[in-house]
Design a protein around this motif. Structure first.
Motif, PDB file in Angstrom:
ATOM      1  N   PRO A   1      28.138  37.660  87.951  1.00  0.00           N
ATOM      2  CA  PRO A   1      28.417  37.726  86.956  1.00  0.00           C
ATOM      3  C   PRO A   1      27.219  37.481  86.122  1.00  0.00           C
ATOM      4  CG  PRO A   1      29.491  37.637  88.003  1.00  0.00           C
ATOM      5  CD  PRO A   1      29.039  37.550  88.947  1.00  0.00           C
ATOM      6  N   ILE A   2      26.505  36.677  86.808  1.00  0.00           N
ATOM      7  CA  ILE A   2      25.346  35.675  85.726  1.00  0.00           C
ATOM      8  C   ILE A   2      24.168  35.639  86.518  1.00  0.00           C
ATOM      9  CG2 ILE A   2      26.486  33.412  85.832  1.00  0.00           C
ATOM     10  CD1 ILE A   2      25.763  32.381  88.309  1.00  0.00           C
ATOM     11  N   ARG A   3      23.977  37.513  86.566  1.00  0.00           N
ATOM     12  CA  ARG A   3      22.336  37.242  87.185  1.00  0.00           C
ATOM     13  C   ARG A   3      21.479  37.450  86.498  1.00  0.00           C
ATOM     14  NH1 ARG A   3      25.736  41.707  86.393  1.00  0.00           N
ATOM     15  NH2 ARG A   3      24.893  43.816  84.497  1.00  0.00           N
ATOM     16  N   GLU A   4      21.392  38.085  85.058  1.00  0.00           N
ATOM     17  CA  GLU A   4      20.311  37.533  83.954  1.00  0.00           C
ATOM     18  C   GLU A   4      19.948  35.917  83.909  1.00  0.00           C
ATOM     19  OE1 GLU A   4      21.056  39.072  80.450  1.00  0.00           O
ATOM     20  OE2 GLU A   4      21.510  41.313  80.883  1.00  0.00           O
ATOM     21  N   THR A   5      20.827  35.017  83.768  1.00  0.00           N
ATOM     22  CA  THR A   5      20.612  33.579  84.366  1.00  0.00           C
ATOM     23  C   THR A   5      19.978  33.483  85.273  1.00  0.00           C
ATOM     24  OG1 THR A   5      22.281  33.209  82.364  1.00  0.00           O
ATOM     25  CG2 THR A   5      21.535  31.411  83.843  1.00  0.00           C
ATOM     26  N   ALA A   6      21.067  34.094  86.657  1.00  0.00           N
ATOM     27  CA  ALA A   6      19.827  33.463  87.442  1.00  0.00           C
ATOM     28  C   ALA A   6      18.644  33.767  87.527  1.00  0.00           C
ATOM     29  CB  ALA A   6      21.221  34.052  88.748  1.00  0.00           C
ATOM     30  N   ALA A   7      18.408  35.429  86.992  1.00  0.00           N
ATOM     31  CA  ALA A   7      16.929  35.378  87.278  1.00  0.00           C
ATOM     32  C   ALA A   7      16.197  34.974  86.788  1.00  0.00           C
ATOM     33  CB  ALA A   7      17.134  36.945  86.748  1.00  0.00           C
ATOM     34  N   GLU A   8      16.182  33.941  85.223  1.00  0.00           N
ATOM     35  CA  GLU A   8      15.445  32.751  84.471  1.00  0.00           C
ATOM     36  C   GLU A   8      15.175  32.203  85.617  1.00  0.00           C
ATOM     37  OE1 GLU A   8      17.684  33.045  81.005  1.00  0.00           O
ATOM     38  OE2 GLU A   8      17.309  34.704  80.657  1.00  0.00           O
ATOM     39  N   ILE A   9      17.040  31.771  85.762  1.00  0.00           N
ATOM     40  CA  ILE A   9      16.976  29.609  87.008  1.00  0.00           C
ATOM     41  C   ILE A   9      15.726  30.108  88.063  1.00  0.00           C
ATOM     42  CG2 ILE A   9      17.702  28.579  88.026  1.00  0.00           C
ATOM     43  CD1 ILE A   9      20.259  28.812  86.261  1.00  0.00           C
ATOM     44  N   PHE A  10      15.486  31.303  88.444  1.00  0.00           N
ATOM     45  CA  PHE A  10      14.851  31.199  89.826  1.00  0.00           C
ATOM     46  C   PHE A  10      13.349  31.716  89.220  1.00  0.00           C
ATOM     47  CE2 PHE A  10      11.836  34.538  92.038  1.00  0.00           C
ATOM     48  CZ  PHE A  10      11.644  34.264  93.202  1.00  0.00           C
TER      49      PHE A  10
ATOM     50  N   MET B   1       9.603  39.195  81.747  1.00  0.00           N
ATOM     51  CA  MET B   1      10.451  39.416  83.171  1.00  0.00           C
ATOM     52  C   MET B   1      12.135  39.696  82.685  1.00  0.00           C
ATOM     53  SD  MET B   1       7.824  37.573  84.455  1.00  0.00           S
ATOM     54  CE  MET B   1       9.007  36.994  85.989  1.00  0.00           C
ATOM     55  N   ARG B   2      12.499  39.802  81.996  1.00  0.00           N
ATOM     56  CA  ARG B   2      13.254  40.580  81.607  1.00  0.00           C
ATOM     57  C   ARG B   2      14.150  41.746  82.979  1.00  0.00           C
ATOM     58  NH1 ARG B   2      17.453  38.777  77.989  1.00  0.00           N
ATOM     59  NH2 ARG B   2      19.316  40.599  78.432  1.00  0.00           N
ATOM     60  N   ASP B   3      12.342  42.384  82.799  1.00  0.00           N
ATOM     61  CA  ASP B   3      12.524  43.567  83.291  1.00  0.00           C
ATOM     62  C   ASP B   3      12.880  42.920  84.996  1.00  0.00           C
ATOM     63  OD1 ASP B   3      12.874  46.188  84.433  1.00  0.00           O
ATOM     64  OD2 ASP B   3      10.905  46.091  84.770  1.00  0.00           O
ATOM     65  N   GLN B   4      11.413  42.182  85.004  1.00  0.00           N
ATOM     66  CA  GLN B   4      11.244  41.811  86.743  1.00  0.00           C
ATOM     67  C   GLN B   4      12.745  40.940  87.528  1.00  0.00           C
ATOM     68  OE1 GLN B   4       8.029  42.507  88.000  1.00  0.00           O
ATOM     69  NE2 GLN B   4       9.108  41.133  89.855  1.00  0.00           N
ATOM     70  N   GLY B   5      13.318  39.913  86.061  1.00  0.00           N
ATOM     71  CA  GLY B   5      14.459  39.358  86.756  1.00  0.00           C
ATOM     72  C   GLY B   5      15.550  40.972  87.314  1.00  0.00           C
ATOM     73  N   ALA B   6      15.561  41.577  86.195  1.00  0.00           N
ATOM     74  CA  ALA B   6      16.621  43.038  86.310  1.00  0.00           C
ATOM     75  C   ALA B   6      15.938  43.699  88.279  1.00  0.00           C
ATOM     76  CB  ALA B   6      16.620  43.463  85.902  1.00  0.00           C
ATOM     77  N   LYS B   7      14.598  44.027  88.431  1.00  0.00           N
ATOM     78  CA  LYS B   7      13.987  44.281  89.950  1.00  0.00           C
ATOM     79  C   LYS B   7      14.665  43.850  90.781  1.00  0.00           C
ATOM     80  CE  LYS B   7      10.905  46.528  87.575  1.00  0.00           C
ATOM     81  NZ  LYS B   7       8.942  47.000  87.252  1.00  0.00           N
TER      82      LYS B   7
END
Length: 142
Positions: free
Chosen positions: A18-27, A47-53
Protein backbone atom coordinates in the motif's frame (compact mmCIF):
# COMPACT_ATOMS: atom_id res chain seq x y z
CA UNK A 1 15.42 -19.96 4.13
CA UNK A 2 12.94 -21.67 6.37
CA UNK A 3 9.15 -21.43 6.21
CA UNK A 4 8.94 -18.99 9.11
CA UNK A 5 11.38 -16.62 7.39
CA UNK A 6 9.48 -16.86 4.13
CA UNK A 7 6.22 -16.07 5.93
CA UNK A 8 7.81 -13.07 7.66
CA UNK A 9 9.10 -11.68 4.35
CA UNK A 10 5.78 -12.24 2.60
CA UNK A 11 3.68 -10.82 5.43
CA UNK A 12 5.85 -7.74 5.81
CA UNK A 13 5.98 -7.12 2.05
CA UNK A 14 2.17 -7.22 1.99
CA UNK A 15 2.32 -4.20 4.32
CA UNK A 16 4.71 -2.42 1.94
CA UNK A 17 2.41 -2.78 -1.08
CA UNK A 18 0.00 0.00 0.00
CA UNK A 19 2.97 2.37 0.48
CA UNK A 20 5.06 1.09 -2.43
CA UNK A 21 5.59 4.49 -4.09
CA UNK A 22 6.72 6.04 -0.83
CA UNK A 23 8.86 2.99 -0.06
CA UNK A 24 10.59 3.31 -3.43
CA UNK A 25 11.25 7.00 -2.78
CA UNK A 26 12.68 6.20 0.65
CA UNK A 27 14.84 3.46 -0.84
CA UNK A 28 16.41 5.57 -3.56
CA UNK A 29 16.87 8.60 -1.29
CA UNK A 30 18.66 6.37 1.21
CA UNK A 31 20.74 4.63 -1.45
CA UNK A 32 21.87 7.87 -3.07
CA UNK A 33 22.66 9.42 0.32
CA UNK A 34 24.60 6.47 1.70
CA UNK A 35 26.19 5.30 -1.57
CA UNK A 36 26.34 8.32 -3.90
CA UNK A 37 28.74 6.43 -6.16
CA UNK A 38 25.82 4.35 -7.47
CA UNK A 39 23.80 7.37 -8.62
CA UNK A 40 25.41 7.41 -12.10
CA UNK A 41 23.88 3.97 -12.75
CA UNK A 42 20.52 5.75 -12.86
CA UNK A 43 21.52 8.68 -15.10
CA UNK A 44 18.56 9.63 -17.24
CA UNK A 45 16.22 7.20 -15.52
CA UNK A 46 12.69 8.18 -14.63
CA UNK A 47 12.85 7.49 -10.90
CA UNK A 48 9.10 6.94 -10.55
CA UNK A 49 9.35 4.28 -13.23
CA UNK A 50 12.49 2.90 -11.59
CA UNK A 51 10.67 2.72 -8.26
CA UNK A 52 7.78 0.86 -9.86
CA UNK A 53 10.24 -1.62 -11.38
CA UNK A 54 11.92 -2.08 -8.01
CA UNK A 55 8.64 -2.86 -6.29
CA UNK A 56 7.55 -5.21 -9.09
CA UNK A 57 10.85 -7.08 -8.90
CA UNK A 58 10.61 -7.34 -5.12
CA UNK A 59 7.10 -8.71 -5.56
CA UNK A 60 8.31 -11.42 -7.94
CA UNK A 61 11.11 -12.38 -5.58
CA UNK A 62 8.94 -12.39 -2.46
CA UNK A 63 6.25 -14.45 -4.16
CA UNK A 64 8.85 -16.87 -5.48
CA UNK A 65 10.72 -17.63 -2.28
CA UNK A 66 9.07 -21.03 -2.03
CA UNK A 67 10.12 -21.87 -5.59
CA UNK A 68 13.71 -20.69 -5.96
CA UNK A 69 14.16 -22.64 -9.19
CA UNK A 70 11.55 -20.36 -10.74
CA UNK A 71 13.03 -17.04 -9.61
CA UNK A 72 16.73 -17.88 -9.91
CA UNK A 73 16.80 -17.49 -13.72
CA UNK A 74 15.05 -14.12 -13.41
CA UNK A 75 17.59 -13.01 -10.80
CA UNK A 76 20.48 -14.21 -12.94
CA UNK A 77 19.21 -12.37 -16.03
CA UNK A 78 18.67 -9.20 -14.01
CA UNK A 79 22.20 -9.41 -12.62
CA UNK A 80 23.77 -9.82 -16.04
CA UNK A 81 21.85 -6.75 -17.29
CA UNK A 82 23.05 -4.75 -14.30
CA UNK A 83 26.67 -5.36 -15.28
CA UNK A 84 25.98 -3.25 -18.40
CA UNK A 85 25.02 -0.34 -16.11
CA UNK A 86 28.35 -0.60 -14.30
CA UNK A 87 27.09 -2.35 -11.18
CA UNK A 88 29.91 -3.93 -9.17
CA UNK A 89 29.70 -6.88 -6.74
CA UNK A 90 30.23 -4.59 -3.75
CA UNK A 91 27.17 -2.54 -4.74
CA UNK A 92 24.88 -5.40 -3.71
CA UNK A 93 25.69 -4.88 -0.02
CA UNK A 94 24.89 -1.17 -0.34
CA UNK A 95 21.54 -1.95 -1.95
CA UNK A 96 20.77 -4.54 0.72
CA UNK A 97 21.53 -2.07 3.51
CA UNK A 98 19.25 0.53 1.90
CA UNK A 99 16.52 -2.05 1.50
CA UNK A 100 16.67 -2.93 5.20
CA UNK A 101 16.63 0.74 6.24
CA UNK A 102 13.68 1.34 3.91
CA UNK A 103 11.74 -1.54 5.42
CA UNK A 104 12.54 -0.30 8.92
CA UNK A 105 11.29 3.20 8.09
CA UNK A 106 8.26 2.01 6.16
CA UNK A 107 7.12 -0.72 8.54
CA UNK A 108 8.03 0.89 11.84
CA UNK A 109 7.28 -1.39 14.79
CA UNK A 110 6.26 -4.18 12.39
CA UNK A 111 9.90 -4.47 11.33
CA UNK A 112 10.96 -6.74 14.16
CA UNK A 113 14.38 -8.31 14.64
CA UNK A 114 12.98 -11.57 13.28
CA UNK A 115 11.59 -9.82 10.20
CA UNK A 116 14.92 -8.09 9.61
CA UNK A 117 16.73 -11.43 9.88
CA UNK A 118 14.30 -12.98 7.40
CA UNK A 119 14.78 -10.16 4.89
CA UNK A 120 18.54 -10.38 5.36
CA UNK A 121 18.44 -14.11 4.61
CA UNK A 122 16.30 -13.55 1.53
CA UNK A 123 18.49 -10.73 0.23
CA UNK A 124 21.72 -12.62 0.92
CA UNK A 125 20.39 -15.65 -0.94
CA UNK A 126 19.24 -13.70 -4.01
CA UNK A 127 22.20 -11.34 -4.14
CA UNK A 128 24.49 -14.37 -3.95
CA UNK A 129 22.74 -15.85 -6.96
CA UNK A 130 23.00 -12.54 -8.80
CA UNK A 131 26.67 -11.97 -8.01
CA UNK A 132 27.54 -15.52 -9.03
CA UNK A 133 25.67 -15.12 -12.32
CA UNK A 134 27.16 -11.75 -13.18
CA UNK A 135 30.73 -12.06 -11.95
CA UNK A 136 31.65 -15.75 -11.75
CA UNK A 137 31.14 -18.80 -13.87
CA UNK A 138 29.69 -20.96 -11.06
CA UNK A 139 26.05 -21.55 -10.31
CA UNK A 140 24.90 -20.23 -6.92
CA UNK A 141 21.88 -22.48 -6.45
CA UNK A 142 23.49 -25.87 -6.93
Amino acid sequence: MNETQIDLVRDSFAKVIPIRETAAEIFYADLFETAPEVKPYFAGADMRDQGAKLMATLGVVVNGLRDLDRIAPVARDLAVRHVDYGVQPEDYAKVGASLLRTLEKGLGDDFTAETEAAWTAAYDLLSGVMIAAAYTEGEALQ
